[in-house]
Design an enzyme around this catalytic site. Structure first.
Site, PDB file in Angstrom:
ATOM      1  N   ASP A 263       0.826  -1.216   0.000  1.00  0.00           N
ATOM      2  CA  ASP A 263       0.000   0.000   0.000  1.00  0.00           C
ATOM      3  C   ASP A 263       0.860   1.266   0.000  1.00  0.00           C
ATOM      4  OD1 ASP A 263       0.920  -0.465   2.604  1.00  0.00           O
ATOM      5  OD2 ASP A 263      -1.008  -0.097   3.570  1.00  0.00           O
TER       6      ASP A 263
ATOM      7  N   ASP B  58       6.934   3.991   3.548  1.00  0.00           N
ATOM      8  CA  ASP B  58       7.102   5.178   4.372  1.00  0.00           C
ATOM      9  C   ASP B  58       8.577   5.247   4.803  1.00  0.00           C
ATOM     10  OD1 ASP B  58       6.487   7.311   6.077  1.00  0.00           O
ATOM     11  OD2 ASP B  58       5.611   6.067   7.623  1.00  0.00           O
TER      12      ASP B  58
HETATM   13  P1  IMP Z   1       7.360   1.648   6.748  1.00  0.00           P
HETATM   14  O1  IMP Z   1       7.979   0.416   7.343  1.00  0.00           O
HETATM   15  O2  IMP Z   1       7.599   2.857   7.630  1.00  0.00           O
HETATM   16  O3  IMP Z   1       7.728   1.902   5.322  1.00  0.00           O
HETATM   17  O4  IMP Z   1       5.800   1.456   6.870  1.00  0.00           O
HETATM   18  C1  IMP Z   1       5.011   0.889   5.908  1.00  0.00           C
HETATM   19  C2  IMP Z   1       3.666   0.525   6.478  1.00  0.00           C
HETATM   20  O5  IMP Z   1       3.208   1.543   7.407  1.00  0.00           O
HETATM   21  C3  IMP Z   1       2.609   0.494   5.403  1.00  0.00           C
HETATM   22  O6  IMP Z   1       2.507  -0.783   4.827  1.00  0.00           O
HETATM   23  C4  IMP Z   1       1.359   0.927   6.148  1.00  0.00           C
HETATM   24  O7  IMP Z   1       0.743  -0.197   6.736  1.00  0.00           O
HETATM   25  C5  IMP Z   1       1.851   1.844   7.245  1.00  0.00           C
HETATM   26  N1  IMP Z   1       1.722   3.279   6.876  1.00  0.00           N
HETATM   27  C6  IMP Z   1       2.715   4.150   6.651  1.00  0.00           C
HETATM   28  N2  IMP Z   1       2.242   5.369   6.334  1.00  0.00           N
HETATM   29  C7  IMP Z   1       0.896   5.258   6.352  1.00  0.00           C
HETATM   30  C8  IMP Z   1      -0.186   6.189   6.079  1.00  0.00           C
HETATM   31  O8  IMP Z   1      -0.015   7.372   5.733  1.00  0.00           O
HETATM   32  N3  IMP Z   1      -1.432   5.675   6.188  1.00  0.00           N
HETATM   33  C9  IMP Z   1      -1.690   4.380   6.542  1.00  0.00           C
HETATM   34  N4  IMP Z   1      -0.721   3.488   6.786  1.00  0.00           N
HETATM   35  C10 IMP Z   1       0.557   3.924   6.698  1.00  0.00           C
END
Ligand code: IMP
Length: 182
Positions: free
Chosen positions: A99, A102
């Site tokens: 999805d 981040d």
């Molecule tokens: P990362 O490990 O920080 O890249 O996080 C990725 C995961 O965090 C995604 O698969 C989402 O489940 C969640 N996430 C990060 N940003 C958002 C957002 O703006 N809305 C909803 N979920 C988010």
């Protein structure tokens, strides 16, 4: 239904147009091959279902569930596999569908895990990318739907405290909805 919306970031029409062009690109890149699409639960389920309906090369699907967030908005850096794939991916052309990327911690960990299972190829398609927030600098995301600013977005499969996944567009919640835990 409208009252919790602060701002619509990406409309339903913009999403659907972009999904079709991502699928066109994937169809071209995988011509003559078969794709194993791996959807990351739960956030990618709606994007994945729209994407695969526009893929015209042979495709099979599998799912993984991963947890990196504790019902909130910040990555805790610990990634756990809650549900693993049902089938092996050895010699398969794997396309991971996410999805949002981040910090990149979740995807980096996931790619490391899947790479040990000897896929023929391993690529990633993410609906959203928050480049500004990246902590893993050399992480490659092969297909990106939209670059978005550093805002917490919900809708089209993405949640806050498990809500708002059912909205067909991507939006920012009014601040009081984040404060109240959804
Ligand atoms: P990362 O490990 O920080 O890249 O996080 C990725 C995961 O965090 C995604 O698969 C989402 O489940 C969640 N996430 C990060 N940003 C958002 C957002 O703006 N809305 C909803 N979920 C988010």
């Amino acid at each position: 239904m409208e009252s919790c919306i602060d701002e619509i970031l990406i409309t339903e029409e913009e999403i659907q147009n972009r999904v079709r062009s991502l699928a066109d690109q994937i169809n071209r890149d995988y011509q003559g091959k078969e794709i194993r699409v791996v959807g990351i639960l739960r956030g990618a389920f709606i994007f994945m279902s729209d994407l695969v309906r526009n893929i015209q090369v042979p495709v099979s699907v599998d799912f993984m569930a991963i947890s990196s967030y504790q019902e909130g908005m910040e990555s805790c850096g610990i990634v756990r596999i809650l549900k693993d794939l049902d089938k092996p991916i050895t010699r398969q052309h794997v396309l991971v569908v996410e999805d949002i990327v981040d910090t990149g911690l979740t995807l980096q960990h996931l790619k490391e895990v899947l790479a040990t299972r000897d896929p023929a190829s391993l690529k990633v398609c993410s609906l959203l990318n928050k480049g500004e927030r990246r902590q893993v600098m050399d992480l490659k995301v092969d297909y990106v739907g939209f670059e978005i600013p550093n805002r917490f977005v919900v809708g089209y499969g993405l949640d806050f405290a498990e809500r708002y996944r059912n909205y067909p567009f991507l939006f920012v919640l009014k601040p009081e909805y984040y404060r109240n835990g959804g």
